[in-house]
Design an enzyme around this catalytic site. Structure first.
Site, PDB file in Angstrom:
ATOM      1  N   CYS A 130      69.948  15.700  22.059  1.00 29.37           N
ATOM      2  CA  CYS A 130      70.271  15.904  20.645  1.00 29.37           C
ATOM      3  C   CYS A 130      69.382  16.998  20.061  1.00 29.37           C
ATOM      4  CB  CYS A 130      70.075  14.583  19.892  1.00 29.37           C
ATOM      5  SG  CYS A 130      70.297  14.748  18.119  1.00 29.37           S
ATOM      6  N   CYS A 133      68.054  16.279  16.547  1.00 33.85           N
ATOM      7  CA  CYS A 133      66.966  15.300  16.509  1.00 33.85           C
ATOM      8  C   CYS A 133      65.661  15.912  17.013  1.00 33.85           C
ATOM      9  CB  CYS A 133      67.267  14.084  17.395  1.00 33.85           C
ATOM     10  SG  CYS A 133      68.946  13.501  17.323  1.00 33.85           S
ATOM     11  N   ASP A 134      65.718  16.676  18.098  1.00 37.11           N
ATOM     12  CA  ASP A 134      64.491  17.068  18.802  1.00 37.11           C
ATOM     13  C   ASP A 134      64.177  18.562  18.772  1.00 37.11           C
ATOM     14  OD1 ASP A 134      64.242  14.403  19.524  1.00 37.11           O
ATOM     15  OD2 ASP A 134      65.417  14.668  21.343  1.00 37.11           O
TER      16      ASP A 134
END
Ligand code: NAP
Length: 306
Positions: A130, A133-134
């Protein structure tokens, strides 16, 4: 006893919830994580109508969720482990068992893993599925993206805004992604490509430091130094909890008829878990709206029978 239990609060499930509640059905959605599903891990959704310039996935999904709440849809945050069918009564089992006259399966799909050495060891320590997200953890660092579909190339474009260099590693010499997305990536100076190559090993000590690659045409091997790898090689349907009596295709996607009904009367399938040609927020929303008309027909037929 609910009229309908919807499994999954992604765009398909939440749309079905809104339409069901507006139609006067006692409706519950069961969801394992946060509302929004995969759409809420997408940085920007550019092709959902009504948002010229795009909309953030998490923001759009929170609006969907607020709309379910405003129509009185109950959402229970529990992981569904099984479904039982006793004639016209259906049971959905999570932490508790809930009964309903019908079920809509909208549990979507999850990212597929490569299944190579080091992938699970370095998950969260350099391996991610992701970018939204990261991606931030790799600010001004060098990352690789594995895959050549829309997800891989769109996420590579997103990462190019954060990272110093993004290298797309693809097993063929042609991308699968939509042409407009491909063109953007091919023109992007920060995005580089390693063609015809696959990852054999993910290497590191405390965190990832390199990928061992091999070219499938020349069989040549190389050690590719990188700070992180984002893997986008397709998805696996979340259908493992379904009973064997529900017919799935070879890859585990639900087979549905013209009314979005599975082979079991009163159990419907919508969104990414369904075997279909195009998996997008727009098509998930379409399924979510259409299934309630099918539900009306199902209940009318049942009343006709009694
Ligand atoms: P996808 O289209 O199935 O692409 C998966 C990619 O991963 C392909 O390039 C495939 O290579 C590669 N791949 C698969 N297994 C691999 C392995 N073991 N090792 C190396 N590479 C592997 O999946 P997706 O990109 O996740 O997209 C899924 C669906 O969502 C598609 O219908 C897509 O159009 C849609 N989507 C749309 C948007 C958008 O329109 N905004 C954004 C994201 C996703 P090959 O090409 O050689 O098969």
């Amino acid at each position: 006893m609910y009229d309908v239990i919807i499994i999954g609060a992604g765009p398909a499930g939440m749309t079905a919830g809104i339409y069901a509640a507006r139609a006067g059905y006692k409706t519950m959605i069961m969801e394992t994580g946060a509302p929004g599903g995969q759409a809420s891990t997408t940085e920007t959704i550019e092709n959902y109508p009504g948002f010229p310039g795009g909309v953030s996935g998490p923001e759009l999904m929170m609006k969907f969720y607020e709309q379910t709440v405003s129509f009185g849809v109950e959402t229970v945050f529990q992981h569904v482990t099984s479904i039982e069918v006793e004639g016209n009564i259906k049971k959905v089992i999570g932490d508790a068992a809930y009964e309903a006259r019908s079920i809509i399966i909208a549990s979507g799909a999850r990212p597929r893993v490569l299944g190579v050495n080091g992938e699970s060891k370095f998950r969260g320590k350099g391996v991610s599925y992701c970018a939204t997200c990261d991606g931030f953890f790799f600010k001004n660092r060098e990352v690789a993206v594995v895959g050549g579909g829309d997800a891989a190339i769109e996420e590579a474009l997103y990462l190019s805004k954060i990272c110093s260099k993004v290298t797309v590693i693809h097993r063929r010499d042609k991308l699968r992604a939509t042409k407009i997305v491909q063109d953007r990536a091919l023109k992007n100076e920060k995005i580089h490509f390693i063609w015809d190559s696959v990852v054999d090993d993910i290497i590191g000590e405390n965190s990832l430091t390199a990928l061992s690659l091999h070219n499938v045409k020349t069989q040549q091997r190389q050690l590719f130094t990188v700070d992180g790898v984002f893997i986008f090689v397709g998805y696996i349907p979340n259908s493992d909890y379904l009973p064997a009596s529900i017919i799935l295709d070879q890859r585990g996607y639900l087979l549905t008829d013209d009314y979005l009904q599975t082979n079991i009367s009163g159990i419907f399938g919508i969104g990414d878990i369904r075997q279909k040609n195009l998996r997008q927020v727009a098509t998930a929303v379409g399924d979510g709206a259409a299934v309630i008309t099918a539900l009306d027909k199902y209940f009318a037929d049942k009343e006709g029978e009694s």
